[in-house]
Design an enzyme around this catalytic site. Structure first.
Site, PDB file in Angstrom:
ATOM      1  N   HIS A   1      45.237  46.380  36.256  1.00 38.42           N
ATOM      2  CA  HIS A   1      46.150  46.383  35.107  1.00 38.42           C
ATOM      3  C   HIS A   1      47.574  46.517  35.620  1.00 38.42           C
ATOM      4  O   HIS A   1      47.894  47.491  36.299  1.00 38.42           O
ATOM      5  CB  HIS A   1      45.863  47.562  34.170  1.00 38.42           C
ATOM      6  CG  HIS A   1      44.437  47.674  33.732  1.00 38.42           C
ATOM      7  ND1 HIS A   1      43.854  48.883  33.380  1.00 38.42           N
ATOM      8  CD2 HIS A   1      43.465  46.737  33.600  1.00 38.42           C
ATOM      9  CE1 HIS A   1      42.597  48.678  33.038  1.00 38.42           C
ATOM     10  NE2 HIS A   1      42.329  47.384  33.171  1.00 38.42           N
ATOM     11  N   GLN A   2      48.414  45.556  35.306  1.00 33.25           N
ATOM     12  CA  GLN A   2      49.825  45.636  35.679  1.00 33.25           C
ATOM     13  C   GLN A   2      50.645  45.565  34.394  1.00 33.25           C
ATOM     14  O   GLN A   2      50.378  44.732  33.533  1.00 33.25           O
ATOM     15  CB  GLN A   2      50.204  44.505  36.633  1.00 33.25           C
ATOM     16  CG  GLN A   2      49.367  44.471  37.910  1.00 33.25           C
ATOM     17  CD  GLN A   2      48.080  43.687  37.785  1.00 33.25           C
ATOM     18  OE1 GLN A   2      48.062  42.611  37.183  1.00 33.25           O
ATOM     19  NE2 GLN A   2      46.983  44.190  38.325  1.00 33.25           N
TER      20      GLN A   2
END
Length: 812
Positions: free
Chosen positions: A743-744
């Site tokens: 997850h960015q």
């Protein structure tokens, strides 16, 4: 990664290298053929053009990446590969133990990867180190005492050192006081093990899989493909197949996908039939440029990216009657062209072939790059934005949107569109372990809502969904776009610049479209999209790069990146009874099968207090990623660990990080985790070890380089407590324990003023009117849970703002 490479295509290079290296070992020739050709017996599609085959995945066998490493560098690569995965003769009679990395041709593959695919900012330094280690002086400097010997020659270069000394050296690097040597150790281990366990032979098999209990692609998928092929063959005399059957095999987007590798006239006609105005520019020069593109396409809105942000906003706008063009950098993989093979999938559906890490190798990063973006390859979790996060964003960041009626409607709308539900027919291996362990320990455990049905028992959804039951954007919002007749999707199209002009009336800048490039006849062609509204939704790693390249100067673009850092622990559950106890999980269950993410614990999430803690969940680990994360102590030890692969459960702790990073480009990322993030992960891993033991694991351990394990059944309570305390208190920022991120977020964060944010509450950039951002990069902070629903809900709200603007423009 390596799984789609055909080593036999580089025979001349291999023979030259092996002759020079004095390699008298047997070479196992590995290659690949397309899944469709293997199962369906296709012999080609008659289209002829190689780049056309690549775009459509028809019987396409990619060549080995061009290897530009020197002979000296290749000698070092070969020695290091065989250090990590040596041929072990006396340990077992199984060929798996006898086969070294070089016997499987992995050294050639890694040479090509370093030369062509690895875009890390330290790749040049890696190449220098490989050359240095081929010299005795460089070996003394980088390896120290193990490079010395009593007799002549008193010093040897690394390729000439015996195996036991090389293994001692590689182990010492992983604990070195010099960070760059720890980075070197991690890089070599990741590349070698990932390549070895994802490589394929000509039957799309890997010689090691049988030994480790891995089936390769989902067996049901093979049967599904074969069944569809046989049905199609029996009806080949019909003028056209039933449309519903075609959709079931290929997927629902096939009518809206426009491939750009056709002649320009054909591409233009295809787009015109979809309602777009297209101009073909006749140029004197052969190559197109930004000022002289090959095509100019006009539309109401252009959306860059097709994932959870771009897919939603494209679907909403098209369904409302506006002409929408979606540009997707990645390729389109129809259901029948999925491979469900780890290596080819990383090549075809992940950003930078799945080879992304922070600049210091501290965090390994995975991000989707395909039609549907991350929603195509994610793990199905559909968790609504937590209430404490909505409250924080609304009150502390003055973003009223997140406690508004519109946002609540958006959460419900996107959840309904994806068919989110929480029932489970049969829980998979890892999640069953997590649930039982939590119940035994008295920890809270809940069922994760998912965008797949209760009976979706599939561990391969990280490689695309074989039957479309996982409702990512390519099965939902983008279907709305296609069925509306108002949109088209252009895969293989990389946006190079957002175009904008000065607004003479207001004095600011106004977006007017996007320039993009694509592969055409062995080169790059450039087209321009002229639009009333421009939406950038490339993801938190690519959106900042595009905006900066387009001339935006806001200092928040590319900053405040959050990664949700993850650390894992594992537990081994034998498939044969011991001490009179029953086998659990059931003997037939494997660690890589079943719903990837169905259970979650918030025991250290701190939702009711600071809101910054860690959630406990389970990953999808197939052999390549599994092997590259497990500790490497010796060649024998890693092969022993891999033989337990199919019955080794993994559980991770995911931190809602307060630390942050900077995105210079999607291959150049810096990140600094704060002390509090490290402590939250340590608290999480302590609970994970207890969960694994309580669930009945025979052995437990972490991913720390020391590779310590504990046989839970044979130790006292005090020994167990000591192990858990020691392993969970280890530092996590010293490159001795791998951290991961799927997850960015936050790299173009939303806010109320341009000094602290890159976009406003409507998703519009502060600098350019009509330019919107609609992906996870707009998150004001880290979220703390899986972000898909939040991304879609924000994009849904942004779409409502865009609709208002388009209505005003239309009424003028």
């Amino acid at each position: 990664m390596g799984g789609s490479i055909n080593i036999s295509n580089n025979k001349e290079v291999r023979e030259r290298d092996d002759e020079e290296l004095g390699d008298d070992k047997r070479v196992i020739q590995l290659g690949s053929i397309d899944t469709e050709r293997l199962l369906l017996g296709g012999s080609g599609n008659g289209r002829g053009e190689r780049d056309h085959e690549k775009q459509h995945n028809y019987n396409y066998i990619p060549k080995l990446p061009t290897n530009s490493l020197s002979l000296r560098q290749m000698k070092t690569v070969t020695a290091l590969c065989d250090t990590l995965l040596p041929s072990i003769i006396h340990h077992s009679h199984h060929p798996f133990y006898h086969t070294s990395a070089s016997m499987a041709g992995i050294h050639h593959l890694i040479g090509g990867i370093i030369s062509e695919k690895l875009k890390h900012p330290n790749t040049a330094l890696l190449r220098l180190v490989l050359w240095t280690l081929s010299t005795w002086v460089g070996t003394v400097i980088l390896c120290g005492v193990p490079s010395l010997r009593v007799g002549f020659p008193f010093v040897q270069s690394l390729p000439h050192l015996p195996l036991h000394k090389r293994q001692r050296i590689v182990n010492s690097w992983s604990f070195s006081c010099f960070r760059h040597l720890r980075m070197l150790s991690r890089t070599l281990k990741l590349l070698t093990l990932l390549a070895f366990f994802t490589q394929l032979d000509e039957a799309e098999d890997n010689p090691s899989w049988k030994a480790i209990g891995y089936t390769g692609p989902d067996p049901e998928f093979k049967a599904q493909l074969k069944n569809h092929f046989l049905q199609g063959t029996s009806r080949q005399d019909q003028k056209q197949d039933d449309e519903e059957d075609a959709e079931e095999v290929v997927g629902p987007l096939y009518k809206g996908i426009v491939h750009l590798d056709c002649p320009r006239d054909i591409t233009a006609d295809t787009l015109r039939r979809r309602g777009f105005s297209v101009s073909i520019l006749r140029r004197k020069a052969n190559a197109s440029t930004l000022s002289s593109p090959s095509l100019v396409i006009q539309c109401d809105a252009v959306v860059v990216g097709s994932g959870s942000g771009g897919g939603v906003i494209a679907g909403v706008l098209a369904k409302a009657g506006y002409k929408v063009l979606v540009l997707e950098k990645g390729s389109y993989s129809a259901r029948n062209n999925l491979s469900l093979l780890e290596g080819p999938t990383m090549d075809q559906m992940y950003l930078s072939n799945g080879l992304i890490a922070t600049d210091d190798m501290g965090v390994i990063i995975l991000a989707g790059s395909t039609v549907g973006g991350g929603s195509t390859i994610n793990w199905s979790a559909c968790i609504k934005t937590p209430k404490h996060v909505c409250k924080e964003w609304s009150q502390q960041h003055q973003l009223e949107l997140f406690e508004s009626k519109l946002y609540k409607e958006a959460l419900d709308a996107v959840s309904e569109k994806m068919g989110v539900q929480s029932e489970i027919t049969d829980e998979g291996f890892n999640n069953a372990v997590l649930r039982r362990g939590c119940q035994e320990m008295g920890y809270p455990v809940s069922t994760i809502p998912r965008n797949s049905p209760a009976d979706h028992y599939c561990g391969w959804c990280c490689m695309g969904c074989k039957d479309g039951k996982k409702k990512g954007t390519s099965e939902t919002w983008l279907v709305d776009l296609v069925k509306s007749g108002n949109g088209a999707i252009l895969p293989g199209s990389e946006a190079i610049k957002v175009l904008h002009k000065k607004d003479k009336g207001r004095g600011g800048k106004v977006a007017r479209g996007v320039a993009f490039e694509f592969e055409y006849k062995g080169g790059k062609d450039i087209c321009v999209v002229e639009s009333k509204i421009t939406i950038v939704a490339c993801g938190a790693l690519c959106t900042p790069e595009l905006l900066k390249r387009s001339g935006l100067k806001n200092k928040n673009i590319g900053r405040h990146l959050h990664l949700h850092p993850v650390t894992m622990a594992w537990g081994y559950f034998p498939d044969k009874p011991s001490s009179g106890s029953d086998v659990w999980p059931e003997e037939h269950k494997k660690s890589y099968e079943g719903g990837i993410m169905t259970a979650m614990s918030t025991v250290v999430a701190d939702f009711d207090k600071s809101g910054y803690g860690a959630v406990i969940q389970t990953p999808a680990l197939h052999p390549g990623m599994f092997s590259s994360l497990m500790p490497w102590v010796s060649g024998t030890d890693i092969k022993d660990r891999m033989c337990k692969f199919s019955r080794t459960a993994h559980i991770f702790a995911l931190a809602r990080d307060q630390g942050s990073g900077t995105v210079k480009s999607h291959n150049n990322i810096s990140y600094q985790m704060k002390d509090v993030d490290e402590k939250n992960l340590q608290r999480g891993i302590e609970k994970v070890l207890r969960i694994l033991a309580a669930a009945g694991a025979e052995e437990i351990g972490t991913h720390h380089n020391k590779g310590r394990t504990l046989n839970v059944k044979q130790v006292s309570y005090h020994e167990f407590e000591k192990f858990v305390k020691e392993e969970s208190s280890r530092p996590l920022r010293d490159l001795k324990t791998p951290l991961c991120s799927a997850h960015q977020m936050g790299s173009c964060r939303m806010g109320t003023n341009p000094k602290e944010s890159a976009v406003n509450q409507m998703g519009e950039t502060w600098e350019v009117e009509g330019l919107y951002v609609a992906d996870a990069s707009v998150f004001p902070t880290a979220l703390g849970v899986n972000p898909m629903v939040t991304v879609q809900a924000i994009a849904y709200c942004t779409a409502q703002s865009v609709l208002e603007v388009l209505r005003r423009k239309k009424s003028r």
